[in-house]
Structure formats: C-alpha cells, structure tokens
Enzyme design. Structure first.
Site, PDB file in Angstrom:
ATOM      1  N   LYS A 289       0.826  -1.216   0.000  1.00 43.39           N
ATOM      2  CA  LYS A 289       0.000   0.000   0.000  1.00 43.39           C
ATOM      3  C   LYS A 289       0.853   1.256   0.000  1.00 43.39           C
ATOM      4  CE  LYS A 289      -4.383  -1.691   1.719  1.00 43.39           C
ATOM      5  NZ  LYS A 289      -5.310  -1.827   2.834  1.00 43.39           N
TER       6      LYS A 289
ATOM      7  N   LYS B 160      -5.033  -9.644  -6.874  1.00 43.51           N
ATOM      8  CA  LYS B 160      -6.147 -10.009  -6.000  1.00 43.51           C
ATOM      9  C   LYS B 160      -7.407  -9.226  -6.376  1.00 43.51           C
ATOM     10  CE  LYS B 160      -6.062  -8.185  -1.908  1.00 43.51           C
ATOM     11  NZ  LYS B 160      -5.774  -7.728  -0.555  1.00 43.51           N
TER      12      LYS B 160
ATOM     13  N   LYS C 109     -11.415  -4.129  -3.583  1.00 40.90           N
ATOM     14  CA  LYS C 109     -12.325  -2.981  -3.632  1.00 40.90           C
ATOM     15  C   LYS C 109     -11.643  -1.779  -4.261  1.00 40.90           C
ATOM     16  CE  LYS C 109     -14.161  -4.194   0.924  1.00 40.90           C
ATOM     17  NZ  LYS C 109     -13.577  -4.030   2.257  1.00 40.90           N
TER      18      LYS C 109
END
Ligand code: TYM
Length: 339
Positions: A115, A201, A204
C-alpha cells in the site's frame, strides 16, 4: 470457541470478501452457537481512516456493510455485530500493544509495503500501525478462530507474536493474558483473483469495476463481467494438471467450485475439452443464483438506517461488556494505575 473477524466498510463488498471471509463468518457463527461459544463480527471503521477517505461515504458504507452482512446470513441474534468506533477498548488496547509491537515487525508487513509503495514518508501513521489495531481487535475478545482470506494471514501471525511477547514480558508463566488466535482460511477461494488479471487479487480498490463481482451487481452485470473475464484461448483441460500456469482458468474454476461445492475434478469432468464459451455462462448462472437472495434481502434492509444503527448499538454494548475484563487486565499487567 471465540470467533472474531472484521471487514472494512470501504467500497462495495465483492465476491472475494464473500468467499474468502463472509461465508465463514456465517458457518462459524453457527458452530460457535452450537458449541456454546461466541461470535464477534465488526466493521473495521477505525482501520478505514488509515487511508484518504470521504467522511460522508464512510458513514454510508458503514450502514450498507451492516445490511450486506445481514443479507449474507450474519445473524445479529447469534453474532455480536458492531463497529469499532463504538467500542473504545479497541483503540485503547492498540495503544497498550504499541508498547509491545516492534517497528521491525511492522516494516515486514507485505500489505504495508504494497500500500505504501515507494512513498512511505507520505503515508499516515495509522497505515503503518494498522496491524497493531488488528491485533487488538482479536486479542480483546480472546479469539480462538479468525475467519479471513489468505491476504490477512500475515497480520494474524503478527497478532500471535504480539500476544506471545506481551504474555512473556508481563504475565506469570502459568497465567498468560492473551489467547493466541488461529486464522481460519478457506481451503479453496482463500484468494479470489481479479477478473481482468489472474495475478492480482480481487480488490475494492481496483479502479476497474470489471475486475470484480460486487455483491450488489444485478444479473445482467454479473453475466457481462463473467463473459468479459480475461481467459487464455485454450479449451479447459480434462485433468487438473492441465491447469498449471493458467491463472485465469484456475480462478474461474475456483470460484465455481467454491459456489457449488463440486471438486475441480468433477468440474473438469463436465467441461474439460470445451472452451470458456461453454463454461462461462454456467459460472455466471451459479453466481446470479447465489447473489439473488442476498440482493433481495439487502434491498429490504438498506434504507432502514434506524434498524441498522440499532443493530450496531446493541452489538457495541455487548462488545464493550465482553472486552472489558481483558482490557482491565492488560492495564493492570502493565502497572498502570487507574483508580
Ligand atoms: P478487508 O476489509 O480488506 O476484507 C475483508 C475480508 O475479506 C477477505 N478478502 C478476500 N478473500 C479472498 N479473496 C480476495 N480477493 C479477498 N479480498 C478480501 C479478507 O482477507 C478479509 O478477511 N484488515 C482487514 C480487516 C480487519 C480484520 C481485523 C480482519 C480489521 N481487523 C481483525 C480479521 C481480524 C481488512 O482490511 O479486510
């Protein structure tokens, strides 16, 4: 048996959340009730502020996530369903555990590295200490089983390390405070991949809507997304070893087996030798039938914010009560004076 897990109320929940985690919330909630245990499922709203967010959207997503979880079968009569923000013990225990967690442990977290990317200096402190809050979430309730997808395994290992170090450093050998939690990861569907890229993956935060099936997608959207899902040009193999190196095919077949309970061998027995043109409509149908009752129930629930808030308020009261003793014991173990 103590089941504890959390989901962030950011964006629309998708098929990866459902197959990787929510299905097991429901399964373990029933097992916990049958075994005289307890199940705690919460919305990780405190985690959601670790990245840039829109406050009004967070409020809306929080209610929608409660409606989704209930629509998927999480039953507030069996599960303590709440949001972290109404249970201050999560943030308090995180602070106490910050004294035990090591910088080096957090620096090794792959989710942090992914991230933050190259811009570590620009990230919020919350994104870095996120896994300590996650440890507090489960240790507060003495969790034994934590239903999660594969991507949360490392965070759970960290929670065990923190628990172990705290027990070693501050508790008598025969009276450890924290139970070491076990991740409960599904044997298949632990990592559902993007429909556009078999190496990423399903998430969202992927900018492409076509990369994921949202639980609120209508039948036409589901069929379209599956029809357009990326695949290779080869027909499906008749044997499992023929799937080697075919990430997109493995993902679609994995979704099908998870939804139907059939084995990979059975599915290949049925569709081996045929192209995706035959398999994709069958997969789309199974998905549509899975989502139909969830969507119907979600639509009934989603606009009744009073009822949704009441579920959260009731769950939060129960959670505050359940976590109190462990939090007090943690303060005491650290020698903090509070009276
Ligand atoms: P979150 O909100 O990203 O995801 C919720 C759950 O869905 C699983 N999941 C997946 N499973 C399979 N395939 C996928 N593509 C996929 N994407 C997501 C996740 O593994 C998770 O189980 N940090 C957590 C929330 C959290 C938590 C906790 C979980 C906070 N505290 C304590 C367990 C225990 C998260 O961001 O999940």
């Amino acid at each position: 048996m103590r089941v504890v897990s959390g989901i962030q109320p950011t964006g629309k929940p998708h098929l990866g959340n459902y197959l990787g985690a929510i299905v097991n919330y429901v399964k373990l909630q029933d097992e916990a009730v049958a075994a005289g245990g307890e199940c705690f499922i919460f919305l990780a709203d405190l985690h959601a502020i670790s990245q840039p967010h829109d406050p009004a959207e967070l409020t809306r997503n929080t209610r929608e996530m409660v409606a989704t979880l209930v629509a998927c079968g999480v039953d507030p009569a069996k599960t303590v369903l709440f949001n972290q923000a109404q249970v201050p013990a999560h943030a308090e225990l995180q602070w106490l555990l910050n004294g035990t967690a090591r910088m080096g442990w957090l620096n090794r977290m792959t989710q942090w590295k992914d991230k933050a990317g190259k811009n570590r200096e620009g990230q919020s402190v919350a994104l870095f200490t996120y896994p300590v809050l996650q440890a507090a979430d489960v240790l507060l309730y003495q969790a034994t089983h934590v239903p999660v997808g594969e991507d949360q395994k490392q965070h759970l290992e960290l929670a065990r390390d923190i628990a172990q170090k705290f027990n070693n450093d501050f508790c008598a050998e025969d009276a450890p405070l924290f139970t070491l939690p076990e991740p409960y990861i599904p044997p298949t569907a632990a990592r559902i991949m993007s429909l556009r890229d078999g190496s990423a993956k399903m998430s969202k935060s992927d900018p492409s809507e076509m990369s994921r099936i949202s639980l609120s997608d209508d039948p036409d959207t589901v069929m379209k997304k599956i029809r357009k899902a990326r695949t290779d040009p080869e027909p499906l193999p008749s044997e499992e070893k023929g799937l080697n190196g075919r990430a997109e095919a493995i993902n679609l077949i994995g979704i099908y087996t998870a939804l139907t309970g059939k084995s990979t061998a059975e599915v290949l027995g049925e569709y081996g030798g045929q192209g995706f043109g035959a398999f994709k409509p069958a997969l789309g149908e199974v998905l549509v039938e899975t989502l139909r009752p969830i969507n119907a129930r979600f639509t009934e629930l989603k606009d009744d914010s009073e009822a949704l808030d009441a579920i959260l308020a009731r769950g939060a009261a129960q959670a505050r009560e359940s976590g109190g003793a462990t939090l007090d014991a943690a303060y005491r173990a650290l020698g903090l004076v509070r009276h």
